[in-house]
Design an enzyme around this catalytic site. Sequence first.
Site, PDB file in Angstrom:
ATOM      1  N   ASP A   1     -27.063 -15.040   7.103  1.00  0.00           N
ATOM      2  CA  ASP A   1     -26.546 -14.454   6.048  1.00  0.00           C
ATOM      3  C   ASP A   1     -25.016 -14.621   5.823  1.00  0.00           C
ATOM      4  O   ASP A   1     -24.253 -15.089   4.864  1.00  0.00           O
ATOM      5  CB  ASP A   1     -26.626 -12.718   5.904  1.00  0.00           C
ATOM      6  CG  ASP A   1     -26.346 -12.200   7.337  1.00  0.00           C
ATOM      7  OD1 ASP A   1     -25.779 -12.785   8.225  1.00  0.00           O
ATOM      8  OD2 ASP A   1     -26.905 -10.969   7.341  1.00  0.00           O
TER       9      ASP A   1
ATOM     10  N   ASP B   1     -26.498  -5.393  21.391  1.00  0.00           N
ATOM     11  CA  ASP B   1     -27.614  -6.040  21.757  1.00  0.00           C
ATOM     12  C   ASP B   1     -27.261  -7.562  21.426  1.00  0.00           C
ATOM     13  O   ASP B   1     -26.316  -7.881  21.272  1.00  0.00           O
ATOM     14  CB  ASP B   1     -28.735  -5.686  20.804  1.00  0.00           C
ATOM     15  CG  ASP B   1     -28.464  -5.891  19.355  1.00  0.00           C
ATOM     16  OD1 ASP B   1     -27.830  -6.560  18.991  1.00  0.00           O
ATOM     17  OD2 ASP B   1     -28.648  -5.036  18.584  1.00  0.00           O
TER      18      ASP B   1
ATOM     19  N   ASP C   1     -29.238 -11.141  21.023  1.00  0.00           N
ATOM     20  CA  ASP C   1     -30.354 -11.883  20.271  1.00  0.00           C
ATOM     21  C   ASP C   1     -30.230 -13.345  20.613  1.00  0.00           C
ATOM     22  O   ASP C   1     -29.486 -14.182  20.841  1.00  0.00           O
ATOM     23  CB  ASP C   1     -30.161 -11.944  18.607  1.00  0.00           C
ATOM     24  CG  ASP C   1     -30.416 -10.316  18.155  1.00  0.00           C
ATOM     25  OD1 ASP C   1     -30.976  -9.624  18.712  1.00  0.00           O
ATOM     26  OD2 ASP C   1     -29.670 -10.132  17.056  1.00  0.00           O
TER      27      ASP C   1
END
Length: 467
Positions: free
Chosen positions: A158, A74, A76
């Site tokens: 992260d 995907d 983003d």
Amino acid sequence: MLKKLFQSFRSPKRHTQHIRSTPEVLNSGQHSLQKAQFSRYAVNIVERLQNAGYQAYLVGGCVRDMMLGITPKDFDVATSATPEQVRAEFRNARIIGRRFKLVHIHFGREIIEVATFRANHPQNDEEEDSNQSSRNESGRILRDNVYGTLEEDAQRRDFTINALYYDPVSERILDYANGVHDIRNHLIRLIGDPKQRYQEDPVRMLRAVRFAAKLNFGIEKHSALPIRDLAPMLREIPSARLFEEVLKLFLSGHAADTFEMLVDLQLFDPLFPASAEALEYNPTYTHTLISEALVNTDLRIKQNKPVTPAFLFAALLWPALPARVLRLQERGMPPIPAMQEAAHELIAEQCQRIAIPKRFTMPIREIWDMQERLPRRSGKRADLLLDNPRFRAGYDFLLLRESAGEQTDGLGEWWTDYQDANESERRDMIRDLSGKDDGASGAPRKRRRSGGAKRKRAAGAPSTTGE
């Protein structure tokens, strides 16, 4: 066996991960990415947001994977526009989420996820707006809608390898956290203080393992160090969220390596407590059965064959089942009801940790129930079992048990031959069973009790070996 994890101890000696306020900028001549490689819908969103006066970039996994030559699943987008502003620009946009508000922009079956730049949470509780951000006593973030700048957003990412921002208009990469360096050195490294970042969201421990297994990277030494101590924090995570994370862990095509790392970092126990107990008391059998199942799952994914979470969870939980079945039988319960009761109990306990939906728990129980029925082949039973919609899954599971070392007196081979035999050969195979104790399958026998014919018919031995 734990090559990916042990790579972390050969990492550069760099303890604290500093975020630059000015990024390292890689121009088009310094990297291999090209605008045409990315989803045209994602690129269009970036261009429209920039034309509307907002900052916007392709970010995270799609940039990382493209740099590694992997096709992203995907795409983003990160932007300075708020969710409401994004929705105002796109008629096909929908705001989702409360804990972490996002925008999904739909283009047929393709969905592009757009997130507003996030900032760090206020350190002072009095400054914290509960509508935007909140934490619990252990530091876990419960709500994360504090918007910020691009630089602040990079700090909130992260891992360094996920903090890369690609501008398809200028074809530049902005690197705030030495992510390109860690990609080149095959390292998973947390941004900021690892202990604090895991406390903010314990699922990051699972993500570290997932990325290490998927990318064949090592977990950087200081990023790996707190995991064993903080692993119990996963018990605080909502069970529905853990279900989604476990699917990502085991259905990404690298489940076998993932399992090894979860066990070594003591993350398997808070996810599957009953199976972790079986792994402790019967390590060879439990490890072999789960590993065989995961290797087969990885192979099917690589071959683009369908995989079902039901079979996966059936294998992950099975080693904890036989002891429960035998305990119920010792109390006088017949084999099949004992299997059904033990299965119900085990699945109910597991769902408190990982919310396995009913559409999967029912097939799990049917696969397990089939293990008690497959040894019972006399008369018309074999043909009835062959017509059962769960026969194939039950048969495959029987072969899995045998490959893990369970003794079934050749039951798997018998069913393999029976499926290939013609009608006459099948009748001969059934007649040959008449001289044997049909249903024993090499399992430990339950002592018969005196009583009516119904008890005698139910007193066959269990096929749940592996104790």
